[in-house]
Design an enzyme around this catalytic site. Structure first.
Site, PDB file in Angstrom:
ATOM      1  N   THR A  97      -5.406 -57.723 -16.420  1.00  0.00           N
ATOM      2  CA  THR A  97      -4.522 -58.802 -16.838  1.00  0.00           C
ATOM      3  C   THR A  97      -3.269 -58.867 -15.973  1.00  0.00           C
ATOM      4  O   THR A  97      -3.054 -58.043 -15.089  1.00  0.00           O
ATOM      5  CB  THR A  97      -4.166 -58.629 -18.331  1.00  0.00           C
ATOM      6  OG1 THR A  97      -3.495 -59.795 -18.795  1.00  0.00           O
ATOM      7  CG2 THR A  97      -3.297 -57.404 -18.561  1.00  0.00           C
ATOM      8  N   ASP A 121      -7.181 -66.829 -27.466  1.00  0.00           N
ATOM      9  CA  ASP A 121      -6.033 -66.004 -27.086  1.00  0.00           C
ATOM     10  C   ASP A 121      -5.188 -65.750 -28.327  1.00  0.00           C
ATOM     11  O   ASP A 121      -4.066 -66.248 -28.457  1.00  0.00           O
ATOM     12  CB  ASP A 121      -5.226 -66.715 -25.998  1.00  0.00           C
ATOM     13  CG  ASP A 121      -4.283 -65.770 -25.274  1.00  0.00           C
ATOM     14  OD1 ASP A 121      -4.408 -64.539 -25.447  1.00  0.00           O
ATOM     15  OD2 ASP A 121      -3.411 -66.265 -24.536  1.00  0.00           O
ATOM     16  N   GLU A 168      -5.640 -54.048 -25.389  1.00  0.00           N
ATOM     17  CA  GLU A 168      -4.760 -53.723 -24.260  1.00  0.00           C
ATOM     18  C   GLU A 168      -4.206 -52.310 -24.311  1.00  0.00           C
ATOM     19  O   GLU A 168      -3.795 -51.813 -25.370  1.00  0.00           O
ATOM     20  CB  GLU A 168      -3.597 -54.724 -24.227  1.00  0.00           C
ATOM     21  CG  GLU A 168      -2.759 -54.629 -22.969  1.00  0.00           C
ATOM     22  CD  GLU A 168      -2.143 -55.961 -22.586  1.00  0.00           C
ATOM     23  OE1 GLU A 168      -1.224 -55.948 -21.762  1.00  0.00           O
ATOM     24  OE2 GLU A 168      -2.593 -57.005 -23.105  1.00  0.00           O
TER      25      GLU A 168
END
Length: 371
Positions: A205, A67, A145
């Site tokens: 997400t 992450d 993203e």
């Protein structure tokens, strides 16, 4: 607009043609009694894996995902995948070694773009520049993203995702190396459904509710990211108490989703995310994927005690009947998700915070451009 109201008018009209649609799931839900009869008895826990440390053991139980957008951390911990978001990209950009990626992004977008946020286009390039480098370092995929400002706009989310994939193609990155990461609003889930039909794998997400997870699976999402630690944060504040790892509300949420997916044959990958401590990770050892920050990866690497499986296919029957949470099941989604105040609060907060970090990144880009 309130969190509940944001789901009231889903925008799903899409200009681009879609490939052949997946068969729609049955509108009828299985009853609890029927559910019990269709699930197999629990499967015995697999044997504990012998390994040098808990990180190495975990890598044999789950796909470990980093992450972080920091290249040095990827090289050190050797995860299977890695995932980024605006917060992580902004953090990485504070390091001098990343300036090259920014300069290249600015040069590539020097023709400029009209609109209220022209630096957003540079931010796209920057995310792809970093993602392309990360893709060389992991055997699996890199999650990139979509701008959180677009979280409630299906059409804009699809267009942004296609732009990101085009930018990756320009860098010569195989599309099989990329997940497009999208916030799990109703509109975002519909965007992911369209993208998956076009062969673009999506990571949904900011999963906080069972309804979000079910809707993502019914939309054919490749992967979901339920946020363990942020769920814990809400309950600690709301209830005024601490939780042991086995009773951690975020852990319990992931176990519920995992059991539901396995019981009803969904292929969507469950990737537990957003951890506050290694106890949460240990309670989810065996989950399909687990995305972990560098600090917690280091703690697992330093721990040498045996790490038993906590999750495995068939470890427990689903506690939920099967719901239709496809595009036709909006009212069911709205009822289930809307009844979960924690999920409403944390989803809105997550989008707001990611958008704020996107704004900070764009300010940094503007300064670098001399604007």
């Amino acid at each position: 607009m309130s969190a509940v109201q944001s789901f009231a008018t889903p925008r799903v009209s899409l200009a681009r043609p879609a490939a052949a649609s997946r068969p729609a799931p049955s509108a009828a839900r299985l009853s609890v009694r029927a559910k019990a009869s269709t699930q197999q008895a629990p499967v015995k826990r697999p044997e504990t894996i012998k390994a040098a440390n808990q990180l190495e053991a975990l890598k044999q139980m789950s796909k470990v995902v980093a992450d972080t957008g920091e290249i040095d951390a990827i090289k050190r911990y050797k995860p299977y995948d890695c995932t980024t978001n605006p917060s992580l990209v902004y953090k990485a950009m504070q390091l001098p070694e990343y300036e090259t990626y920014l300069r290249e992004a600015i040069e590539s977008e020097k023709q400029g773009h009209k609109g209220a946020r022209p630096q957003a286009y540079v931010a796209d390039r920057l995310a792809v520049n970093i993602g392309a480098e990360l893709a060389k370092l992991v055997p699996g995929r890199v999650s990139t993203e979509v701008d959180a400002h677009l979280s409630h706009d299906t059409r804009a989310t699809v267009d942004k995702a296609l732009r990101l994939m085009d930018l990756y193609a320009q860098k010569g990155v195989d599309p099989e190396k990329i997940y497009i990461k999208i916030a799990s609003t109703w509109e975002g889930i519909r965007a992911a459904e369209e993208l998956e039909r076009q062969g673009i794998a999506c990571n949904l997400t900011l999963i906080f509710s069972f309804a979000q997870a079910g809707a993502c699976a019914d939309a054919g999402a490749s992967l979901i990211s339920p946020f363990v630690g942020r769920i814990l944060d809400w309950y600690k504040k709301s209830e005024g108490r601490d939780y042991a790892p086995h009773e951690d509300p975020g852990v319990v949420s992931v176990k519920r989703i995992y059991a539901y997916y396995k019981a009803y044959g969904y292929d969507t990958i469950v990737m537990a995310a957003s951890f506050r401590n290694v106890g949460e990770i240990r309670e989810l050892a065996g989950c399909d994927n687990i995305t972990i920050s560098p600090g917690l990866l280091g703690e697992l690497e330093a721990a040498t005690e045996p790490l038993p499986y906590a999750l495995w296919p068939g470890h427990a029957p689903a506690e939920d009947e099967k719901y239709d949470l496809s595009a036709a099941g909006f009212e069911t989604f709205q009822r289930l998700h809307g009844a979960d105040q924690m999920a409403l609060d944390k989803l809105a907060e997550g989008i707001k915070n990611f958008a704020a970090d996107q704004d900070k990144l764009e300010v940094q880009i503007a300064k670098a451009m001399g604007l």
